[in-house]
Design an enzyme around this catalytic site. Sequence first.
Site, short mmCIF file in Angstrom:
data_model
loop_
_atom_site.label_atom_id
_atom_site.label_comp_id
_atom_site.label_asym_id
_atom_site.label_seq_id
_atom_site.Cartn_x
_atom_site.Cartn_y
_atom_site.Cartn_z
N HIS A 3 -59.76 61.07 28.06
CA HIS A 3 -59.51 60.46 29.59
C HIS A 3 -59.81 59.05 29.75
O HIS A 3 -59.70 58.76 30.67
CB HIS A 3 -60.24 61.32 30.61
CG HIS A 3 -59.64 62.60 30.75
ND1 HIS A 3 -59.70 63.98 29.78
CD2 HIS A 3 -58.61 63.18 31.68
CE1 HIS A 3 -59.05 64.77 30.12
NE2 HIS A 3 -58.48 64.61 31.04
N GLU A 36 -45.30 65.88 27.04
CA GLU A 36 -45.10 64.38 27.00
C GLU A 36 -43.81 64.00 26.35
O GLU A 36 -43.40 62.83 26.70
CB GLU A 36 -46.34 63.59 26.41
CG GLU A 36 -47.57 64.06 27.58
CD GLU A 36 -48.20 65.33 27.40
OE1 GLU A 36 -47.89 66.19 26.47
OE2 GLU A 36 -49.09 65.71 28.28
#
Lengths: 345, 324
Positions: free
Chosen positions: B128, B59
Amino acid sequence: MDVIRYLAEDGSLLADPPVGTDRARDLFAAMIVARTYDRKASALQRQGRLATYAQFEGQEAAQIGSAAALRADDWMVGTYRDAAAMWHQGYGWEQLFLGRMGDERGGSPPEGVNVLPPSITVGAHMIHAVGLSWAERLMGSDRIALTYFGDGATSEGDFHEAMNFAAVFSTPTVFLCQNNGWAISMSRADQTRSETIAVKAVAYGMPGVLVDGNDALAMLAVTTEAVERARSGGGPTLIEALTYRVGPHTTADDAGRYRADDEVDAWRTRDPIDRLRAYLQQTGEWSEAWESDLEVDASAEIEAAVAAAEDLAAFEPDGHLGRAFAEPTRPLADQRRFVPGDDHA
Amino acid sequence: MPEMTMAQALNDALDLALADERVVVIGEDVGTTGGVFRVTDGLAARHGSDRVIDTPVAESGIVGAAFGMAVAGLRPVAEIQFLGFAYPAFDQIVSHVGRIRNRSNHRFSAPMVIRIPYGGGIGAAEHHSESNEAIFVHTPGVKVVVPATPRDAKGLLLAAIDDPDPVVFLEPIRVYRALKQDVPEGRYTVPIGVAAVVREGTDVTIVSYGAVLRDARRAAELLGAEGVSAEVIDLRTLSPLDADTVLDSARKTGRVVVAVEGHRTLSVASEVAALVQERALYSLLAPVERVTGFDTVVPLKRTEHHYIPSPDRIAAAARQTLEA
Ligand SMILES: Cc1ncc(C[n+]2csc(CCOP(=O)(O)OP(=O)(O)O)c2C)c(N)n1
């Protein structure tokens, strides 16, 4: 892995020189200017005219030799210790002083000079070089990016992400590690168990090169090869330049707490400027008068930059509110009324 | 006008944006697979894998490389798979993306978009369902945009790509496929920094955004059945916040409820409440109420409905302001 070297410590040639003596003289002249800046900046810091300053004395060949391999429009992304390289690529001394004086105008090199302001965080900027050079390739240009970092920075996660991305996408990026032996008080030996930094390249699938960082000719030669590989579509290279910072980490650091004096003394005998001078002497290209002319000119250049930086009027009190975005946002505009001494309310 | 889900509308926006050669889409699984939510579905096939780029799992690398691309002149749209995985990239966002304009005194800028699916409500695994938008709102130099409807999603994303500054574009996962809406064809933009009054009312103002906006509207319907007229505002942009739209409504109704999914302390709800008391206090008939998630890790499927503000909780808070 052998250490690439063209000049022995006494300045004698170990191989055919990669460049003619004119280039060697240019490198020497640039290194004199860089050292003049570095010593001036240290002095200014002691007088309280600069904020903390990170010296690069001892690393002039690593920076100037490598920067000299770039084209004027290539990208450079360096750190707080890479002023010599940045200047060589067109980032003015005035801007470099301004940054250390705490003025954001130090962050903007002239248009056309593709050098990012120095990165203070270590590691994160390497991936920027990947993105910059990747974009150039996508836009059909042949500009490449060179990024400087220290041995300590290779422990940061972003070093690994940058190396991996560069290799996977074959971006035209040159990674240049100035292994100056220390990361503040952390020795190179304690930083990584890799035998060298250069060998890390193998794991990512790119060439790794070990070079004597105090040999300006070797620095120019290996960087030129890496730059040409990148420019012609051959992908990234990791170069490890073995060098040394003879000063402390910064003006706020006491290197005596972690480093023995005889280590510093040993490295002083390998000074990059002395080595190139010895070579030029041997080839008959050096004279005392020439060097003292260079020093006089360098002093004048650096003094002029200090004066220009110190004479620049400070920003208005609310000047910083206008720099966050292209246009100040409404909340920022509203916050102007809280700026002390500001009469825009 | 075709009916589209938010995921389809975003796909349409990216497809249109990619007509500009400077735009590239970059992220994990965005190419061949079309992204875990299929927002980039088909784009690589249409525009090429050089423009819709699948990256290794990294990321910080994605955002840092996109940053370099933006500085060099491209208009990258980076995707992070879930907000819970954006933290490795947070250093790049806060230390570099949001600062380059300031650091370089306008010489360099990073016009880029970082798209991040966020929020709970779909019973996902740990990490999530995060709703930490406040950390980006607290980051100088980046704008934060959250669409609540398919039509806004397309127009806001196109505006974000056009924006000269970096935009963190948070896509409410719960809304991706939950509703369809007529979405205009072709290019149009919805301005960044402008909130919308999505339901007019006179008794109480409910301020919200993203997935909770639908719950706010349902709360307004519940209140309507009781004879209470609720105005509902969709902030659409969290930074820069459109205070005027909120304050105008607060001055009209005298009562304000802010409903957000993020953790309560120092949330966007906190900022809205502070603005209202600072600039509309004398119009207020009751204290501002906040309906928020809790200062806990977002719970998993079996208890997450207690965490996410429900229409009932929002309506109850509104009643509270009416009783004050
Ligand atoms: C991300 C980050 N962590 C910590 C620091 C504090 N710090 C400044 S310089 C430095 C050591 C860096 O060593 P190295 O990469 O070898 O470069 P050198 O300073 O020796 O040139 C550290 C830890 C920082 N600047 N950035």
